[in-house]
Design an enzyme around this catalytic site. Structure first.
Site, PDB file in Angstrom:
ATOM      1  N   GLN A  18     -58.532 -33.423 -46.051  1.00 54.84           N
ATOM      2  CA  GLN A  18     -59.908 -33.287 -45.551  1.00 54.84           C
ATOM      3  C   GLN A  18     -60.830 -34.176 -46.391  1.00 54.84           C
ATOM      4  OE1 GLN A  18     -60.955 -29.007 -45.036  1.00 54.84           O
ATOM      5  NE2 GLN A  18     -58.757 -28.694 -45.170  1.00 54.84           N
TER       6      GLN A  18
HETATM    7  N1  LIG Z   1     -46.374 -32.537 -32.108  1.00 56.29           N
HETATM    8  C1  LIG Z   1     -46.386 -32.571 -33.445  1.00 56.29           C
HETATM    9  N2  LIG Z   1     -47.325 -31.914 -34.134  1.00 56.29           N
HETATM   10  C2  LIG Z   1     -47.302 -31.963 -35.480  1.00 56.29           C
HETATM   11  C3  LIG Z   1     -46.328 -32.699 -36.189  1.00 56.29           C
HETATM   12  N3  LIG Z   1     -46.567 -32.574 -37.508  1.00 56.29           N
HETATM   13  C4  LIG Z   1     -47.641 -31.789 -37.625  1.00 56.29           C
HETATM   14  N4  LIG Z   1     -48.077 -31.391 -36.401  1.00 56.29           N
HETATM   15  C5  LIG Z   1     -49.232 -30.518 -36.146  1.00 56.29           C
HETATM   16  O1  LIG Z   1     -50.393 -31.187 -36.659  1.00 56.29           O
HETATM   17  C6  LIG Z   1     -51.295 -30.248 -37.257  1.00 56.29           C
HETATM   18  C7  LIG Z   1     -51.563 -30.619 -38.708  1.00 56.29           C
HETATM   19  O2  LIG Z   1     -50.345 -30.505 -39.462  1.00 56.29           O
HETATM   20  P1  LIG Z   1     -50.344 -30.353 -41.052  1.00 56.29           P
HETATM   21  O3  LIG Z   1     -48.942 -30.495 -41.517  1.00 56.29           O
HETATM   22  O4  LIG Z   1     -51.082 -29.122 -41.468  1.00 56.29           O
HETATM   23  O5  LIG Z   1     -51.211 -31.613 -41.453  1.00 56.29           O
HETATM   24  P2  LIG Z   1     -51.709 -32.096 -42.900  1.00 56.29           P
HETATM   25  O6  LIG Z   1     -51.703 -33.566 -42.884  1.00 56.29           O
HETATM   26  O7  LIG Z   1     -50.908 -31.435 -43.974  1.00 56.29           O
HETATM   27  O8  LIG Z   1     -53.202 -31.576 -42.909  1.00 56.29           O
HETATM   28  P3  LIG Z   1     -54.191 -31.246 -44.156  1.00 56.29           P
HETATM   29  O9  LIG Z   1     -53.546 -30.143 -44.953  1.00 56.29           O
HETATM   30  O10 LIG Z   1     -55.472 -30.804 -43.531  1.00 56.29           O
HETATM   31  O11 LIG Z   1     -54.368 -32.493 -44.951  1.00 56.29           O
HETATM   32  C8  LIG Z   1     -50.629 -28.875 -37.079  1.00 56.29           C
HETATM   33  O12 LIG Z   1     -51.145 -28.281 -35.891  1.00 56.29           O
HETATM   34  C9  LIG Z   1     -49.155 -29.212 -36.912  1.00 56.29           C
HETATM   35  O13 LIG Z   1     -48.423 -28.223 -36.181  1.00 56.29           O
HETATM   36  C10 LIG Z   1     -45.329 -33.415 -35.421  1.00 56.29           C
HETATM   37  O14 LIG Z   1     -44.451 -34.111 -35.944  1.00 56.29           O
HETATM   38  N5  LIG Z   1     -45.432 -33.322 -34.050  1.00 56.29           N
END
Ligand SMILES: Nc1nc2c(ncn2[C@@H]2O[C@H](COP(=O)(O)OP(=O)(O)OP(=O)(O)O)[C@@H](O)[C@H]2O)c(=O)[nH]1
Length: 205
Positions: free
Chosen positions: A78
């Protein structure tokens, strides 16, 4: 004499430990990928996607391959949390930068966040792996298309590559680990960090 042989034996069988930073803007899918990595390479069961919440601090994941240990540091993406990333740069052997390849409206944000990361002197020479994530979604762009968009042609002082992956179905996970282990073993930066760790140990730090 015994301690000499023991030291040599320990040196030969011990695995090198590498630190890998996982960066990228919020919702790129960093934590979901980390959980998939853990599920495939460690005895710890990864969290299923529906139990993952946005990262506020740091998630740590450890995996082992036949000759290396990898410690992943996954940091929140974020906007208000990105200033914390640089605290980890000095100790990182390599960087994974994750982009949601299904969301072109946020590519510009990813591009400027990545440019800022690469400008930082504490990451000088660190190998870079850019991931075009969410390849399970039909509208995700390929790794090559994303590479063109991010325009990273001028990275001659560091090893880098692109890979299409999915934290949901595991596409590309093996390629991530193989590339990282291979490139970190050969990296000048790894040598530099090893020397520094040696200096710290010999001074009693
Ligand atoms: N379809 C799909 N959705 C995904 C994938 N990886 C993550 N998501 C979705 O994307 C959203 C964000 O995933 P996170 O893993 O929390 O992302 P992040 O980059 O760690 O986010 P922050 O903690 O806010 O920095 C969630 O709703 C997940 O389910 C993927 O490979 N495919």
């Amino acid at each position: 004499m015994f301690s000499l042989f023991y030291g040599l034996w320990e040196y030969l069988v011990s695995k090198t430990e590498f630190h890998v930073l996982i960066l990228g803007i919020d919702k790129a899918g960093k934590t979901t990928l980390l959980e998939k990595l853990k599920a495939q390479y460690s005895s710890v069961e990864g969290l299923p996607p529906d139990r993952i919440v946005p990262t506020v601090g740091l998630n740590i994941g450890r995996i082992e391959t036949s000759n290396s240990k990898l410690v992943f540091w996954d940091l929140g993406g974020q906007p208000g949390l990105r200033s914390i990333w640089e605290k980890y740069y000095e100790e990182a052997h390599a960087v994974i930068f994750v982009v949601d390849a299904s969301c072109p409206s946020r590519f510009e944000d990813s591009k400027s966040a990545l440019e800022k990361v690469l400008r930082h002197e504490d990451l000088h020479g660190a190998p870079l792996l850019v991931l075009a994530n969410k390849q399970d979604l039909g509208d995700a762009v390929s790794a090559e298309e994303l590479a063109r968009y991010l325009d990273l042609k001028k990275l001659d002082e560091r090893a880098y590559t692109f890979e299409g992956v999915s934290g949901y179905d595991g596409t590309g996970i093996k390629e991530i680990v193989n590339w990282l282990v291979d490139v970190m073993e050969r990296s000048k930066r790894t040598e530099m960090l090893r020397v520094r760790a040696g200096v710290a140990n010999s001074s009693g730090a």
